[in-house]
Design a protein around this motif. Structure first.
Motif: not given
Ligand code: ADP
Length: 691
Positions: A510-513, A547-548, A554-556, A660-665
């Motif tokens: 997903v896209n997140c900060d 970013m995607a 990331i937490e793990r 990268t960015r995931n446009e569909e996410a």
């Protein structure tokens, strides 16, 4: 001018006057034109030379012109020559000089040609008496047919077959001869004759000779031995070979037997003393003897004693294909002569065995020096070479085929084993997934029971004054909870690592900060650092970065790296989490001032179940799964992880992720984030210290 002298000229000469009447012609030209010499004199030149005027004109320009002559039988003969003017018998005449080529082949020349044909050729007259035999016929008749050998050629030719042939041969050979001689019926048949227990097939041709005036005059006979045109059908050789029998040895020998039977039959018509077959051994780079066949013996003896390097053989072959044995031995260091009669000079002829230009071996033929190597033998040897080349090649193919066959068998077994292993692995993964569920259910119940217990205890304590037994009970409850977290962590890790191994693990990008994500995680574990008297620094070069990524993964990753940093750093140390961008990659580094990792172990820590300190006395708990899992999670997001460490000084784990960015996410939704994070921290940090 001396007329006699003119007759000696090789060139033809016709002298004619201005009226085109022939005045003289020499012997050469009258012979060529098949005229009696005198008959031509006073004849018109146009009778024997075409377009005389044209020739005269051309002759003025060129010294060599084309001339067409008419002979006595009105055949046209093309020749070359020239015309010049010269005095003859007091007047000026034309002298026509013609080059005379001999068109006739002399009897001796013809005999040489026929002797070198790869067939037996003979001529018989109307009484079936021999008139001519070529050398192959003489050899054949002497070798096979005669009651008694007749070596003298003239003697042999005069014979009548009925008188000299053995009875059984007579019937076979002379059968139908009367039909040829009386009725002019041509014979063209496949036949065979038995000789020394051997069946020798041959093609017999008898062509009747006919002359209009005299009727049938005799016949021309030709014999071609079938062995000379025998070809091995490679597909048949292969079809006859059962795959199960295809061991190199067996195939080789069965092929060899065929080859030898052929050679023995073939050698019956050869004049050589000994024939040696050699095969090129590619591995050793040498040409080795397979065996030898001596004239008159029906046995192929395997000596395996001759061996000569390929280079050497090719070198001597280049120099010459025929050598005197002594010379050959000196050059190659080989010994051939042990089998040959003392005192006689022998020659050796070498023929290479080749298949499509590939060198496969050689045939040595040894023959008496007195014997001029007959073309017939060369022809047969060439055929044997071709035959052997095919056999050698088919043996090679068979061996290859057998190798391929066993390779496939191995592959088949391997693939069955692989399929079984895969099935087992799937079962194992399914089992682990089920087990983790089964294990987690009672754990969750125990966890909720403990939580209720804690709430109840707190309530009790608020009603009643805090007592030492309350503190004790709370402590026990903490221990129970801590161990439940540990079990949950272990189960999670085992399930995840086996899912990754079986290829079932999915990432949800997903896209997140990501800056905020990591900062939140770091802040959530501050408590644990304080408890262990460690300082923590969060440093970032970037304020915000959409970013995607998969935030759960990331937490793990972060909790694993941070819990390790806490685990392996002694109180008083510090840990730094730093974010930066390098070459369009996000760089996350987790640096500690802990015990460090020895150089030689820095690679293996990312492998499953690897631990640097495997002794029972190690201070920290752990399963050795954490970093392997972290590496997989990073790689699933197209990232990389490495460690830089120095023993006693500390370690830095560096994770790089592509920006990268995931446009569909869809954007990330935070529900009860803090609560979830706190629970996860408890789980991930459960084995840092013992309560
Ligand atoms: P474990 O559950 O045993 O900690 P990990 O896979 O997380 O398993 O780590 C593997 C091994 O790597 C650990 O047993 C430890 O020896 C070493 N290690 C990991 N992180 C650090 C660190 N920050 N400092 C020193 N050693 C570390």
């Amino acid at each position: 001018m001396n007329k006699q002298l003119l007759d000696y000229m090789n060139e033809g000469l016709i002298i004619f006057n201005k009226d085109y009447k022939i005045q003289f012609c020499n012997q050469s030209i009258s012979k060529k034109l098949k005229y009696p010499k005198k008959e031509l004199v006073n004849e018109d030149i146009g009778k024997v030379v075409n377009e005389v005027e044209k020739i005269i004109k051309e002759s003025e320009k060129a010294s060599d012109i084309s001339i067409i002559l008419n002979d006595y039988n009105r055949r046209l003969i093309s020749s070359r020559g020239r015309i010049f003017r010269e005095e003859w018998l007091g007047g000026e005449s034309y002298w026509l000089v013609i080059k005379v080529y001999s068109e006739e082949v002399t009897k001796a020349e013809l005999e040489v040609i026929l002797d070198n044909m790869p067939y037996s050729i003979w001529i018989a007259d109307e009484n079936n008496q021999y008139r001519y035999m070529n050398s192959q016929t003489r050899t054949m008749i002497n070798g096979f047919f005669l009651k008694q050998k007749i070596e003298n050629q003239d003697e042999l030719v005069k014979q009548h077959p009925h008188k000299i042939y053995q009875n059984k041969i007579k019937e076979n050979i002379l059968e139908k001869d009367q039909e040829v001689l009386k009725k002019g019926i041509m014979i063209n048949e496949e036949r065979s004759t038995r000789h020394s227990e051997e069946n020798l097939p041959y093609q017999l041709v008898k062509i009747p000779m006919f002359e209009e005036a005299q009727g049938y005059k005799g016949y021309i006979g030709i014999i071609e031995y079938s062995i000379l045109k025998q070809k091995v059908d490679i597909t048949k050789v292969m079809a006859d070979t059962h795959l199960e029998d295809l061991t190199a040895q067996k195939t080789f020998y069965s092929q060899l037997v065929q080859l030898l039977e052929f050679s023995i039959t073939a050698s019956k018509v050869l004049q050589e003393k000994m024939l040696i077959i050699l095969k090129y051994n590619q591995q050793k780079g040498v040409v080795e003897e397979l065996g030898r066949l001596r004239k008159g013996e029906n046995k192929f003896v395997s000596h395996y004693c001759l061996s000569i390097s390929k280079e050497m053989l090719l070198e001597i072959l280049e120099e010459s294909t025929a050598w005197e044995v002594k010379q050959f031995e000196q050059k190659t260091g080989c010994h051939l002569e042990s089998d040959l009669e003392e005192g006689e000079i022998h020659c050796i002829r070498i023929n290479a065995i080749e298949y499509n230009n590939e060198f496969m071996g050689a045939i040595f033929t040894i023959y008496p020096a007195t014997l001029q190597y007959p073309l017939m033998d060369a022809h047969i040897i060439n055929k044997i070479c071709q035959h052997i080349a095919i056999i050698f090649k088919s043996v090679e193919y068979s061996v290859e085929l057998e190798k391929e066959w066993s390779r496939r068998k191995v592959l088949e077994t391997e693939s069955t084993t692989y399929k079984e292993a895969l099935k087992l692995e799937t079962l194992k993964t399914e089992f682990l997934a089920n087990m983790s569920h089964e294990l987690k259910t009672p754990l969750n119940i125990m966890y909720s029971v403990l939580q209720t217990f804690e709430v109840e205890l707190k309530e009790l304590a608020s009603v009643h004054s805090i007592s030492t037994s309350y503190n004790k009970l709370m402590h026990y409850e903490e221990i129970a909870k801590q161990n439940i977290y540990r079990l949950i962590r272990l189960i999670n890790n085992i399930t995840d690592i086996s899912k990754i191994g079986a290829g079932y693990y999915q990432v949800k990008m997903v896209n997140c900060d990501i800056v905020k994500e990591i900062e939140d995680i770091t802040m959530a574990v501050v408590e644990y650092f304080k408890n262990k008297e460690l300082s923590i620094i969060f440093d970032t070069e970037i304020e915000e970065l959409e970013m995607a990524c998969d935030p759960k993964k990331i937490e793990r990753i972060m909790l694993n790296l941070l819990s390790n940093a806490v685990k392996y750093t002694n109180p008083g140390g510090s840990i730094e989490v730093k974010l930066s961008i390098k070459a369009a990659q996000l760089v996350i580094s987790v640096k500690d001032t802990g015990i460090g990792i020895p150089k030689e172990k820095q690679d293996i820590i990312f492998k499953r179940f690897a631990q640097v300190d495997t002794s029972f006395t190690r201070k920290c708990e752990g399963s050795g799964i954490g970093l392997a899992l972290v590496k997989s999670l990073v790689e699933k997001q197209q990232g990389k992880i490495k460690v830089e460490s120095e023993e006693g000084k500390g370690s830095t784990f560096i994770v790089t992720l592509p920006i990268t960015r995931n446009e569909e996410a869809l954007p990330k939704i935070n529900i009860d984030r803090e609560e979830q994070l706190s629970y996860k921290c408890k789980v991930e940090f459960s084995d840092i210290y013992n309560l």
